[in-house]
Design a protein around this motif. Structure first.
Motif, short mmCIF file in Angstrom:
data_model
loop_
_atom_site.label_atom_id
_atom_site.label_comp_id
_atom_site.label_asym_id
_atom_site.label_seq_id
_atom_site.Cartn_x
_atom_site.Cartn_y
_atom_site.Cartn_z
N GLY A 22 0.86 -1.16 0.00
CA GLY A 22 0.00 0.00 0.00
C GLY A 22 0.90 1.21 0.00
N VAL A 24 1.08 5.77 -0.32
CA VAL A 24 0.39 7.05 -0.28
C VAL A 24 1.44 8.16 -0.36
CG1 VAL A 24 0.40 7.18 2.25
CG2 VAL A 24 -1.34 8.41 0.98
N MET A 59 -2.41 5.18 6.51
CA MET A 59 -3.12 5.02 5.24
C MET A 59 -2.45 3.94 4.38
SD MET A 59 -5.60 5.65 3.24
CE MET A 59 -6.37 7.07 4.01
N ALA A 60 -1.13 3.93 4.33
CA ALA A 60 -0.41 2.91 3.56
C ALA A 60 -0.71 1.52 4.12
CB ALA A 60 1.09 3.19 3.55
N LYS A 62 -3.39 0.61 5.82
CA LYS A 62 -4.79 0.29 5.49
C LYS A 62 -4.90 -0.23 4.06
CE LYS A 62 -9.36 2.42 5.33
NZ LYS A 62 -10.13 3.64 5.54
N ARG A 63 -4.20 0.40 3.13
CA ARG A 63 -4.25 -0.03 1.73
C ARG A 63 -3.60 -1.40 1.54
NH1 ARG A 63 -3.18 5.80 -1.29
NH2 ARG A 63 -5.20 6.67 -0.68
N SER A 66 -6.08 -3.97 2.85
CA SER A 66 -7.18 -4.15 1.88
C SER A 66 -6.77 -5.08 0.75
CB SER A 66 -7.61 -2.80 1.31
OG SER A 66 -8.23 -2.02 2.30
N GLU A 67 -5.55 -4.91 0.26
CA GLU A 67 -5.05 -5.78 -0.80
C GLU A 67 -4.94 -7.22 -0.32
OE1 GLU A 67 -0.99 -5.93 -3.37
OE2 GLU A 67 -2.03 -3.99 -3.39
#
Length: 104
Positions: A22, A24, A59-60, A62-63, A66-67
């Motif tokens: 992830g 950002v 944020m990174a 979280k991404r 999600s992946e």
């Protein structure tokens, strides 16, 4: 989702699914950037930049999670972070690791 910076999860046998990441690019607004520039004259922690990096890491992460969830992972092992300055007051943060599923 279990996140660890080791290559194992204690007591679990793992099936490797693949690399997940992830990223950002995050910045602070110009006003805070100018205030932090003045702070460098006297020294000390640059609180707005610390906050910026914490927000970017979150944020990174979280991404990345999600992946991993999209792949059906139970955990991400060997989690690592990297960052680089994109421009004054803006940084890219990348979170990456290996998505794994627990064997039954």
């Amino acid at each position: 989702m279990i996140l660890v910076n080791t290559d194992y999860v204690s007591g679990k046998e793992l099936l490797t699914l693949g690399l997940v990441k992830g990223s950002v690019v995050w910045s602070k607004h110009l006003g805070k950037d100018i205030l932090q520039a003045f702070k460098t004259l006297v020294g000390g922690e640059l609180g707005s930049y610390t906050e910026m990096m914490n927000e970017a890491r979150a944020m990174a992460t979280k991404r990345m999670v999600s992946e991993a969830q999209a792949m059906g992972a139970d955990a991400v092992v060997n989690v690592r972070y990297a960052s680089s300055e994109v421009m004054q007051g803006a940084a890219e943060v990348v979170a990456y690791g290996t998505a794994v599923k627990f064997k039954n």
